[in-house]
Enzyme design. Structure first.
Site, PDB file in Angstrom:
ATOM      1  N   LEU A   1       4.213 -73.960 -61.549  1.00  0.00           N
ATOM      2  CA  LEU A   1       3.624 -74.301 -62.856  1.00  0.00           C
ATOM      3  C   LEU A   1       3.634 -73.078 -63.764  1.00  0.00           C
ATOM      4  O   LEU A   1       4.309 -73.055 -64.788  1.00  0.00           O
ATOM      5  CB  LEU A   1       2.201 -74.823 -62.661  1.00  0.00           C
ATOM      6  CG  LEU A   1       1.341 -74.952 -63.930  1.00  0.00           C
ATOM      7  CD1 LEU A   1       1.973 -75.909 -64.927  1.00  0.00           C
ATOM      8  CD2 LEU A   1      -0.090 -75.391 -63.572  1.00  0.00           C
ATOM      9  N   ASP A   2       2.865 -72.065 -63.387  1.00  0.00           N
ATOM     10  CA  ASP A   2       2.769 -70.832 -64.169  1.00  0.00           C
ATOM     11  C   ASP A   2       2.682 -69.670 -63.187  1.00  0.00           C
ATOM     12  O   ASP A   2       1.619 -69.406 -62.648  1.00  0.00           O
ATOM     13  CB  ASP A   2       1.530 -70.881 -65.062  1.00  0.00           C
ATOM     14  CG  ASP A   2       1.297 -69.595 -65.840  1.00  0.00           C
ATOM     15  OD1 ASP A   2       2.178 -68.712 -65.822  1.00  0.00           O
ATOM     16  OD2 ASP A   2       0.221 -69.467 -66.469  1.00  0.00           O
TER      17      ASP A   2
END
Length: 351
Positions: A21-22
């Site tokens: 995701l990040d």
């Protein structure tokens, strides 16, 4: 991972890194926008990227508006990292340790359509300037940050300021030590003297006026978490931080059918050759599916799983340790993710 690059390259092996995701999804959307802008001879003047995983609003039913879908220790220690970024042409830095980073949080009103969030910088944002191929001379702002609900930063910073983040071993928290209650632990933590009031001393140590709104929120949080109660501590881990985390893991677990929420937002200022300034946003707002996968599980696992399949099918090629920042990687990934319902929504306005 970078140390493996030459070895992997020589072996003809592709290691696709930063593909959750990040980091991960954030790279895909950001690089697509950046490269499209470059193709039009535009200049990126500002780039802010905010990301956070939180409970859906109806499940954010505790003083910090947070529940753990991953390690509490990891979440808490990440908030004590140093941070470095560029904003409005100035280099800005926050030292690591304590609550410095949490206390720097800002209000962000436009990332979600229904409510404001708070955000603080995430480690070293400047390392992404060369990775993204940005022109530092034209770039006034480069910031990557973490999102939380209002209240999280205030209360978590109070916990850290009082010493609940300490990893120093203490005998009374050893697993085989005599039983101790939470209120007695708090008295030990703040070194309460005979005749002193516990709540008043907590607020004094935090330099807060007893009648302030922040003071009320913090004391309410201490009571909600049971830190002022005579309840015996069930799990002692040898130090304050790990004992604190074990308690949070129990108190802040998602219940069956509760949803989580992932918000990922890119905010760009793009200067066009004719002088116009484009304010461009790219947002991903993903809710968990009750009885199915959480938003965090989907946005971390799907990019990884799809990337593995695309590599095995020969649709993503290469060798070495690589990030998903080139079109041959991010374009097929974004297409496949869209088929799974994970889509970025873009919006532009010109000034």
């Amino acid at each position: 991972m970078a140390r493996l690059h030459k070895q992997a390259e020589d072996a003809g092996v592709l290691i696709l890194n930063e593909i959750g995701l990040d980091p991960g999804l954030d790279h895909l959307s950001a690089m697509q926008i950046i490269n499209h802008a470059k193709a039009k001879n535009c200049k990126i003047e500002s780039f802010m990227s905010w990301c956070g995983g939180v409970p859906a609003p109806e499940a954010a039913n505790n003083p910090i508006g947070y529940k753990f879908s991953w390690s509490p220790r990891g979440a808490i220690t990440a908030a004590t990292n140093p941070a470095k970024w560029k904003e409005d042409g100035e280099l800005r830095q926050i030292p690591g340790g304590g609550s410095h980073l949490l206390r720097s949080a800002r209000v962000l009103k436009d990332l979600h359509p229904d409510f404001a969030l708070h955000g603080y910088a995430n480690r070293d944002s400047l390392q992404y300037i060369p990775m993204y191929g940005l022109d530092e001379a034209n770039l006034k702002t480069m910031l990557r940050g973490t999102l939380r609900y209002p209240g999280y930063c205030l209360i978590m910073s109070a916990f850290l300021d009082l010493g609940l983040g300490s990893t120093e071993a203490v005998s009374y928290l050893a697993p085989d030590s005599p039983s101790i209650t939470w209120v007695d632990l708090m008295k030990q933590l703040i070194k309460l003297e005979k005749g002193e009031d516990l709540k008043a001393k907590i607020l004094k140590k935090l330099n807060l006026n007893e009648k302030s709104e922040d003071a009320k929120k913090i004391i309410d949080a201490f009571e909600w978490f049971g830190f002022l109660s005579s309840t015996e501590i069930k799990v002692k881990k040898g130090n304050y931080l790990d004992t604190f985390c074990a308690h949070l893991e129990n108190k802040l677990a998602f219940l069956p059918n509760e949803r989580d929420l992932v918000v990922l937002a890119h905010l760009f200022s793009i200067r066009h050759p004719d002088g116009r300034l484009e304010k461009k946003t790219s947002k991903l707002i993903e809710y968990g599916h009750p009885g199915g996968f959480s938003a965090m599980a989907r946005t971390v696992a799907y990019p990884t799983a799809i990337a593995c399949r695309l590599i095995s099918e020969g649709r993503i090629k290469g060798a070495g340790v690589v990030a998903p920042v080139t079109a041959d990687i991010y374009e097929p990934l974004l297409d496949e993710l869209s088929n799974e319902g994970i889509k970025f929504i873009e919006h532009s306005k010109f000034e």
